[in-house]
Design a protein around this motif. Sequence first.
Motif, mmCIF file in Angstrom:
data_model
loop_
_atom_site.group_PDB
_atom_site.id
_atom_site.type_symbol
_atom_site.label_atom_id
_atom_site.label_comp_id
_atom_site.label_asym_id
_atom_site.label_seq_id
_atom_site.Cartn_x
_atom_site.Cartn_y
_atom_site.Cartn_z
ATOM 1 N N GLU A 2 -8.980 -9.537 -13.513
ATOM 2 C CA GLU A 2 -9.920 -10.335 -14.285
ATOM 3 C C GLU A 2 -10.023 -9.804 -15.703
ATOM 4 N N LYS A 3 -10.446 -10.664 -16.586
ATOM 5 C CA LYS A 3 -10.584 -10.253 -17.980
ATOM 6 C C LYS A 3 -11.660 -9.177 -18.110
ATOM 7 N N LEU A 4 -11.392 -8.202 -18.978
ATOM 8 C CA LEU A 4 -12.367 -7.155 -19.239
ATOM 9 C C LEU A 4 -13.522 -7.726 -20.055
ATOM 10 N N ASN A 26 -6.938 -10.927 -28.042
ATOM 11 C CA ASN A 26 -6.350 -10.335 -26.833
ATOM 12 C C ASN A 26 -6.683 -11.215 -25.619
ATOM 13 N N PRO A 27 -5.666 -11.677 -24.879
ATOM 14 C CA PRO A 27 -5.911 -12.603 -23.762
ATOM 15 C C PRO A 27 -6.544 -11.951 -22.547
ATOM 16 N N ASP A 28 -6.658 -10.630 -22.538
ATOM 17 C CA ASP A 28 -7.153 -9.931 -21.355
ATOM 18 C C ASP A 28 -8.614 -9.521 -21.455
ATOM 19 N N VAL A 29 -9.323 -9.960 -22.499
ATOM 20 C CA VAL A 29 -10.723 -9.578 -22.657
ATOM 21 C C VAL A 29 -11.582 -10.776 -23.056
ATOM 22 N N ASN A 30 -12.859 -10.635 -22.786
ATOM 23 C CA ASN A 30 -13.870 -11.569 -23.269
ATOM 24 C C ASN A 30 -14.978 -10.768 -23.955
ATOM 25 N N ILE A 31 -15.343 -11.153 -25.155
ATOM 26 C CA ILE A 31 -16.489 -10.535 -25.824
ATOM 27 C C ILE A 31 -17.743 -11.191 -25.247
ATOM 28 N N VAL A 32 -18.530 -10.406 -24.516
ATOM 29 C CA VAL A 32 -19.692 -10.995 -23.843
ATOM 30 C C VAL A 32 -21.017 -10.538 -24.446
ATOM 31 N N ALA A 33 -21.007 -9.445 -25.220
ATOM 32 C CA ALA A 33 -22.256 -8.960 -25.800
ATOM 33 C C ALA A 33 -21.976 -8.285 -27.138
ATOM 34 N N VAL A 34 -22.926 -8.438 -28.060
ATOM 35 C CA VAL A 34 -22.844 -7.778 -29.365
ATOM 36 C C VAL A 34 -24.206 -7.187 -29.674
ATOM 37 N N ASP A 67 -17.436 -3.830 -19.104
ATOM 38 C CA ASP A 67 -16.334 -2.932 -18.742
ATOM 39 C C ASP A 67 -15.961 -1.990 -19.886
ATOM 40 N N LEU A 68 -16.079 -2.484 -21.103
ATOM 41 C CA LEU A 68 -15.553 -1.773 -22.262
ATOM 42 C C LEU A 68 -16.505 -1.938 -23.442
ATOM 43 N N VAL A 69 -16.787 -0.836 -24.124
ATOM 44 C CA VAL A 69 -17.671 -0.861 -25.289
ATOM 45 C C VAL A 69 -16.934 -0.328 -26.504
ATOM 46 N N SER A 70 -17.041 -1.022 -27.628
ATOM 47 C CA SER A 70 -16.608 -0.510 -28.923
ATOM 48 C C SER A 70 -17.829 -0.004 -29.666
ATOM 49 N N VAL A 71 -17.773 1.244 -30.109
ATOM 50 C CA VAL A 71 -18.872 1.840 -30.860
ATOM 51 C C VAL A 71 -18.501 1.821 -32.338
ATOM 52 N N CYS A 72 -19.162 0.954 -33.088
ATOM 53 C CA CYS A 72 -18.855 0.726 -34.514
ATOM 54 C C CYS A 72 -20.100 0.985 -35.355
ATOM 55 N N ASP A 300 -5.449 -3.461 -28.632
ATOM 56 C CA ASP A 300 -4.446 -3.835 -27.633
ATOM 57 C C ASP A 300 -3.996 -2.620 -26.825
ATOM 58 N N HIS A 301 -3.819 -1.491 -27.489
ATOM 59 C CA HIS A 301 -3.392 -0.270 -26.809
ATOM 60 C C HIS A 301 -4.443 0.185 -25.805
ATOM 61 N N PHE A 302 -5.708 0.157 -26.207
ATOM 62 C CA PHE A 302 -6.764 0.621 -25.310
ATOM 63 C C PHE A 302 -6.930 -0.320 -24.118
ATOM 64 N N VAL A 303 -6.849 -1.605 -24.366
ATOM 65 C CA VAL A 303 -6.946 -2.575 -23.267
ATOM 66 C C VAL A 303 -5.811 -2.351 -22.268
ATOM 67 N N GLU A 304 -4.599 -2.131 -22.760
ATOM 68 C CA GLU A 304 -3.454 -1.865 -21.883
ATOM 69 C C GLU A 304 -3.673 -0.588 -21.078
ATOM 70 N N ALA A 305 -4.232 0.433 -21.723
ATOM 71 C CA ALA A 305 -4.486 1.695 -21.029
ATOM 72 C C ALA A 305 -5.469 1.493 -19.876
ATOM 73 N N ILE A 306 -6.491 0.694 -20.110
ATOM 74 C CA ILE A 306 -7.470 0.420 -19.056
ATOM 75 C C ILE A 306 -6.841 -0.407 -17.937
ATOM 76 N N LYS A 307 -6.128 -1.440 -18.303
ATOM 77 C CA LYS A 307 -5.489 -2.310 -17.297
ATOM 78 C C LYS A 307 -4.532 -1.536 -16.396
ATOM 79 N N ASN A 308 -3.765 -0.622 -16.989
ATOM 80 C CA ASN A 308 -2.731 0.106 -16.245
ATOM 81 C C ASN A 308 -3.154 1.513 -15.837
ATOM 82 N N ASN A 309 -4.433 1.810 -16.055
ATOM 83 C CA ASN A 309 -4.998 3.108 -15.672
ATOM 84 C C ASN A 309 -4.176 4.267 -16.237
ATOM 85 N N ARG A 310 -3.909 4.194 -17.552
ATOM 86 C CA ARG A 310 -3.184 5.245 -18.249
ATOM 87 C C ARG A 310 -4.094 5.871 -19.306
ATOM 88 N N GLU A 311 -3.799 7.099 -19.661
ATOM 89 C CA GLU A 311 -4.542 7.730 -20.738
ATOM 90 C C GLU A 311 -4.137 7.096 -22.071
#
Length: 342
Positions: A2-4, A26-34, A67-72, A300-311
């Motif tokens: 499912e989309k992050l 990015n097709p693998d995420v949805n921005i749900v909160a700001v 699932d994922l937070v960006s701290v800006c 994109d790199h971070f989303v891929e890392a989460i999807k594939n459980n890589r550092e």
Amino acid sequence: MEKLRVAVIGCGSIAKHRHFIEYHLNPDVNIVAVCDKVKARAKEAAQQYQAQAFTDYEVLLAQSDIDLVSVCLPNYLHAPVSIAALQAGCHVLCEKPMATSYQEAQAMIEVAEKNNKKLMIAHNQRFVASHQQAKALIEAGELGKIYSFKTAFGHGGPEGWSVDGKDSWFFDKEQAFIGAMGDLGVHKADLMRYILGEEITEVSALVETNAKAGATVDDNAVCLLKSQSGVIGTLTASWAYNTSEDNSTTIYGEKATLRIEDDPKYSMIINYTDGRTVKYQLGKIQSNDAGGQTTSQVIDHFVEAIKNNREPMITGEEGLRSLNVILAALESSETGRLITIK
């Protein structure tokens, strides 16, 4: 998979020009909160990306399934907000510098590990094509032994890009902790560690506030760095380059000199000791002057890392090692001593 579900905390320029746009593409995420303490900013972003708006990050984390937070956010909030998000069960992408002290950064790393969540620091310079090519050439021995380098990152200051202009938090020590060194210098510290493939072990620096009236943080810094193997070089960070941005690096080796991002046409030029010159067109490095940073590859790199459980490439540990160089530069300037990084 499912989309992050993504939340972006802080709706200033870095979110507007990079995080929101890149998540949206990015097709693998949805921005749900700001979230932003300025209600109008949060509302505007929420409307644009069909998300829920918050003015309190603690309420967002308590009420939203994320699932994922960006701290800006301003630098002083990087650690506490990242830690809160990690404790709430979210993966965290944190803007640089990752924290305002070694202790804060270490706490972020420990909380991420304890909660089995990924923490990445947004050092986008590692994803620039010329930087990646330079690293590959050095690893392949194309330059021979590396002797020295000079790297610079300077522009006219954040007031031209920050949503708050000359009143930006960037100039306030209580919120920023560090100025041009945290905004720009930490990028180049991370870049040199990445390109050389080794740690910086000694730092001497002159750090000044002499360009921005009213600023309580540094706006000009020149650092001398030494690496594990004895490579020595300079790192310059400045908010006083008023006519044009400089984001260049030169590496001096046994067989060749490598010039990166210092030519208007070629992103990398190699001048060999035998007289040959090789020029690379790898695409221009992104800059604020060019209209923002909307394809940095960080998201994109971070989303891929989460999807594939890589550092991810720039873990919390990596972010801390780059932060340590900047903290050592501040200590050197304050004490007048050469600082050894252990």
